[in-house]
Design a protein around this motif. Structure first.
Motif, PDB file in Angstrom:
ATOM      1  N   HIS A   1      62.012   7.190  44.003  1.00  0.00           N
ATOM      2  CA  HIS A   1      61.719   7.589  42.620  1.00  0.00           C
ATOM      3  C   HIS A   1      62.967   7.425  41.745  1.00  0.00           C
ATOM      4  O   HIS A   1      62.907   6.872  40.644  1.00  0.00           O
ATOM      5  CB  HIS A   1      61.226   9.034  42.591  1.00  0.00           C
ATOM      6  N   VAL A   2      64.090   7.895  42.254  1.00  0.00           N
ATOM      7  CA  VAL A   2      65.350   7.784  41.520  1.00  0.00           C
ATOM      8  C   VAL A   2      65.739   6.317  41.360  1.00  0.00           C
ATOM      9  O   VAL A   2      66.184   5.895  40.289  1.00  0.00           O
ATOM     10  CB  VAL A   2      66.469   8.589  42.218  1.00  0.00           C
ATOM     11  N   THR A   3      65.563   5.528  42.400  1.00  0.00           N
ATOM     12  CA  THR A   3      65.908   4.101  42.347  1.00  0.00           C
ATOM     13  C   THR A   3      65.124   3.401  41.241  1.00  0.00           C
ATOM     14  O   THR A   3      65.698   2.626  40.462  1.00  0.00           O
ATOM     15  CB  THR A   3      65.631   3.430  43.715  1.00  0.00           C
ATOM     16  N   ARG A   4      63.827   3.670  41.144  1.00  0.00           N
ATOM     17  CA  ARG A   4      62.998   3.056  40.088  1.00  0.00           C
ATOM     18  C   ARG A   4      63.471   3.495  38.704  1.00  0.00           C
ATOM     19  O   ARG A   4      63.597   2.686  37.787  1.00  0.00           O
ATOM     20  CB  ARG A   4      61.528   3.424  40.270  1.00  0.00           C
ATOM     21  N   GLN A   5      63.713   4.802  38.548  1.00  0.00           N
ATOM     22  CA  GLN A   5      64.157   5.312  37.249  1.00  0.00           C
ATOM     23  C   GLN A   5      65.513   4.725  36.861  1.00  0.00           C
ATOM     24  O   GLN A   5      65.728   4.356  35.712  1.00  0.00           O
ATOM     25  CB  GLN A   5      64.245   6.844  37.283  1.00  0.00           C
ATOM     26  N   LEU A   6      66.427   4.646  37.826  1.00  0.00           N
ATOM     27  CA  LEU A   6      67.756   4.097  37.537  1.00  0.00           C
ATOM     28  C   LEU A   6      67.677   2.638  37.125  1.00  0.00           C
ATOM     29  O   LEU A   6      68.418   2.203  36.239  1.00  0.00           O
ATOM     30  CB  LEU A   6      68.686   4.270  38.735  1.00  0.00           C
ATOM     31  N   ALA A   7      66.783   1.883  37.744  1.00  0.00           N
ATOM     32  CA  ALA A   7      66.623   0.479  37.363  1.00  0.00           C
ATOM     33  C   ALA A   7      66.195   0.374  35.904  1.00  0.00           C
ATOM     34  O   ALA A   7      66.708  -0.462  35.147  1.00  0.00           O
ATOM     35  CB  ALA A   7      65.607  -0.208  38.281  1.00  0.00           C
ATOM     36  N   GLN A   8      65.272   1.236  35.486  1.00  0.00           N
ATOM     37  CA  GLN A   8      64.824   1.224  34.086  1.00  0.00           C
ATOM     38  C   GLN A   8      65.940   1.676  33.146  1.00  0.00           C
ATOM     39  O   GLN A   8      66.126   1.095  32.069  1.00  0.00           O
ATOM     40  CB  GLN A   8      63.600   2.115  33.922  1.00  0.00           C
ATOM     41  N   LEU A   9      66.669   2.707  33.544  1.00  0.00           N
ATOM     42  CA  LEU A   9      67.767   3.187  32.705  1.00  0.00           C
ATOM     43  C   LEU A   9      68.898   2.175  32.618  1.00  0.00           C
ATOM     44  O   LEU A   9      69.535   2.034  31.570  1.00  0.00           O
ATOM     45  CB  LEU A   9      68.292   4.531  33.237  1.00  0.00           C
ATOM     46  N   GLU A  10      69.130   1.455  33.694  1.00  0.00           N
ATOM     47  CA  GLU A  10      70.155   0.412  33.687  1.00  0.00           C
ATOM     48  C   GLU A  10      69.728  -0.728  32.762  1.00  0.00           C
ATOM     49  O   GLU A  10      70.530  -1.221  31.949  1.00  0.00           O
ATOM     50  CB  GLU A  10      70.373  -0.094  35.111  1.00  0.00           C
ATOM     51  N   LYS A  11      68.473  -1.116  32.849  1.00  0.00           N
ATOM     52  CA  LYS A  11      67.932  -2.179  31.997  1.00  0.00           C
ATOM     53  C   LYS A  11      68.016  -1.797  30.511  1.00  0.00           C
ATOM     54  O   LYS A  11      68.295  -2.632  29.660  1.00  0.00           O
ATOM     55  CB  LYS A  11      66.480  -2.453  32.389  1.00  0.00           C
ATOM     56  N   ALA A  12      67.825  -0.511  30.232  1.00  0.00           N
ATOM     57  CA  ALA A  12      67.882  -0.014  28.846  1.00  0.00           C
ATOM     58  C   ALA A  12      69.316   0.203  28.373  1.00  0.00           C
ATOM     59  O   ALA A  12      69.546   0.537  27.211  1.00  0.00           O
ATOM     60  CB  ALA A  12      67.095   1.281  28.723  1.00  0.00           C
ATOM     61  N   GLY A  13      70.289   0.045  29.277  1.00  0.00           N
ATOM     62  CA  GLY A  13      71.686   0.191  28.889  1.00  0.00           C
ATOM     63  C   GLY A  13      72.225   1.606  28.918  1.00  0.00           C
ATOM     64  O   GLY A  13      73.287   1.881  28.361  1.00  0.00           O
ATOM     65  N   HIS A  14      71.510   2.520  29.577  1.00  0.00           N
ATOM     66  CA  HIS A  14      71.946   3.912  29.623  1.00  0.00           C
ATOM     67  C   HIS A  14      72.852   4.236  30.810  1.00  0.00           C
ATOM     68  O   HIS A  14      73.603   5.207  30.760  1.00  0.00           O
ATOM     69  CB  HIS A  14      70.753   4.857  29.634  1.00  0.00           C
ATOM     70  N   VAL A  15      72.760   3.466  31.882  1.00  0.00           N
ATOM     71  CA  VAL A  15      73.592   3.695  33.058  1.00  0.00           C
ATOM     72  C   VAL A  15      74.109   2.367  33.587  1.00  0.00           C
ATOM     73  O   VAL A  15      73.528   1.309  33.316  1.00  0.00           O
ATOM     74  CB  VAL A  15      72.835   4.441  34.206  1.00  0.00           C
ATOM     75  N   ILE A  16      75.203   2.458  34.325  1.00  0.00           N
ATOM     76  CA  ILE A  16      75.717   1.291  35.046  1.00  0.00           C
ATOM     77  C   ILE A  16      76.053   1.743  36.460  1.00  0.00           C
ATOM     78  O   ILE A  16      76.276   2.928  36.712  1.00  0.00           O
ATOM     79  CB  ILE A  16      76.965   0.664  34.382  1.00  0.00           C
ATOM     80  N   ARG A  17      76.112   0.772  37.345  1.00  0.00           N
ATOM     81  CA  ARG A  17      76.514   1.050  38.722  1.00  0.00           C
ATOM     82  C   ARG A  17      77.981   0.666  38.858  1.00  0.00           C
ATOM     83  O   ARG A  17      78.403  -0.367  38.353  1.00  0.00           O
ATOM     84  CB  ARG A  17      75.645   0.257  39.696  1.00  0.00           C
ATOM     85  N   VAL A  18      78.717   1.533  39.515  1.00  0.00           N
ATOM     86  CA  VAL A  18      80.144   1.308  39.738  1.00  0.00           C
ATOM     87  C   VAL A  18      80.420   1.450  41.228  1.00  0.00           C
ATOM     88  O   VAL A  18      79.694   2.153  41.936  1.00  0.00           O
ATOM     89  CB  VAL A  18      81.016   2.293  38.917  1.00  0.00           C
ATOM     90  N   PRO A  19      81.479   0.794  41.714  1.00  0.00           N
ATOM     91  CA  PRO A  19      81.801   0.923  43.141  1.00  0.00           C
ATOM     92  C   PRO A  19      82.138   2.369  43.499  1.00  0.00           C
ATOM     93  O   PRO A  19      82.745   3.091  42.716  1.00  0.00           O
ATOM     94  CB  PRO A  19      83.027   0.030  43.319  1.00  0.00           C
ATOM     95  N   ASP A  20      81.732   2.758  44.701  1.00  0.00           N
ATOM     96  CA  ASP A  20      82.067   4.078  45.213  1.00  0.00           C
ATOM     97  C   ASP A  20      83.476   4.002  45.789  1.00  0.00           C
ATOM     98  O   ASP A  20      83.717   3.233  46.710  1.00  0.00           O
ATOM     99  CB  ASP A  20      81.073   4.476  46.307  1.00  0.00           C
ATOM    100  N   PRO A  21      84.425   4.767  45.254  1.00  0.00           N
ATOM    101  CA  PRO A  21      85.803   4.684  45.743  1.00  0.00           C
ATOM    102  C   PRO A  21      85.950   5.128  47.205  1.00  0.00           C
ATOM    103  O   PRO A  21      86.917   4.766  47.862  1.00  0.00           O
ATOM    104  CB  PRO A  21      86.583   5.606  44.810  1.00  0.00           C
ATOM    105  N   ASP A  22      84.966   5.877  47.713  1.00  0.00           N
ATOM    106  CA  ASP A  22      85.028   6.361  49.088  1.00  0.00           C
ATOM    107  C   ASP A  22      84.373   5.416  50.093  1.00  0.00           C
ATOM    108  O   ASP A  22      84.553   5.578  51.295  1.00  0.00           O
ATOM    109  CB  ASP A  22      84.357   7.740  49.198  1.00  0.00           C
ATOM    110  N   ASP A  23      83.587   4.451  49.599  1.00  0.00           N
ATOM    111  CA  ASP A  23      82.867   3.542  50.487  1.00  0.00           C
ATOM    112  C   ASP A  23      82.582   2.253  49.727  1.00  0.00           C
ATOM    113  O   ASP A  23      81.715   2.227  48.850  1.00  0.00           O
ATOM    114  CB  ASP A  23      81.564   4.202  50.951  1.00  0.00           C
TER     115      ASP A  23
END
Length: 167
Positions: free
Chosen positions: A78-100
């Motif tokens: 559910h979160v993955t689908r929502q994040l994809a839509q929010l990313e497409k709309a320009g509200h979120v971005i994915r960044v590297p995880d400094p721990d992994d």
């Protein structure tokens, strides 16, 4: 007062009343019409799940989608689908995880932060209108009790609750 069922017979009257009031507050706050009004006043077109995700990200450091799913008590898909839509709309971005290096975290963009700020502002204004006649001390006390309530709910979220009627 409505009749007491066997399931509530052992609960105190105060706990029964708190549960009733919280259920009503959750219903009123979560109504589709209320959300549509909030979005119209904020000038946004986000669904309730998207707003919950944006608010959670805004209240913390960038986080992994799985952590966000746990915080929201929903399935990761559910979160993955929502994040994809929010990313497409320009509200979120994915960044590297400094721990992994293999993992990613999600963070708000400036547009995402602006959206959260607008939602919070409209929401606060609505609360100010509803609570305008409350004394400052009552507001402080209510805020403190809400913090305590949330902390206790979180602390006991995974506890087993026996709902069988007592003998």
């Amino acid at each position: 007062m409505p009749p007491t069922s066997p399931a509530t017979a052992h609960a105190s009257a105060d706990v029964i009343e708190i549960e009733r009031v919280l259920t009503r507050v959750a219903y009123l706050a979560g109504r589709a019409r209320q959300h549509e009004r909030l979005m119209a006043l904020a000038g946004l077109s986000l669904d309730r799940a998207a707003v919950a995700i944006l608010r959670n990200i805004a209240e913390s450091e960038p986080m992994r989608p799985g952590v966000l799913a746990v915080r929201l008590s929903v399935e990761a898909s559910h979160v993955t689908r929502q994040l994809a839509q929010l990313e497409k709309a320009g509200h979120v971005i994915r960044v590297p995880d400094p721990d992994d290096r293999r993992a990613q975290r999600v963070q708000l963009t400036d547009a995402g932060l602006a959206a959260v700020d607008r939602v919070r502002e409209v929401s606060r204004r609505g609360m100010e209108v509803a609570l305008a006649d409350w004394p400052s001390e009552d507001l402080r006390q209510l805020a403190g009790l809400f913090h305590r309530l949330v902390d206790d709910f979180v602390a006991h979220a995974e506890d087993h609750v026996d709902i069988r009627p007592s003998a």
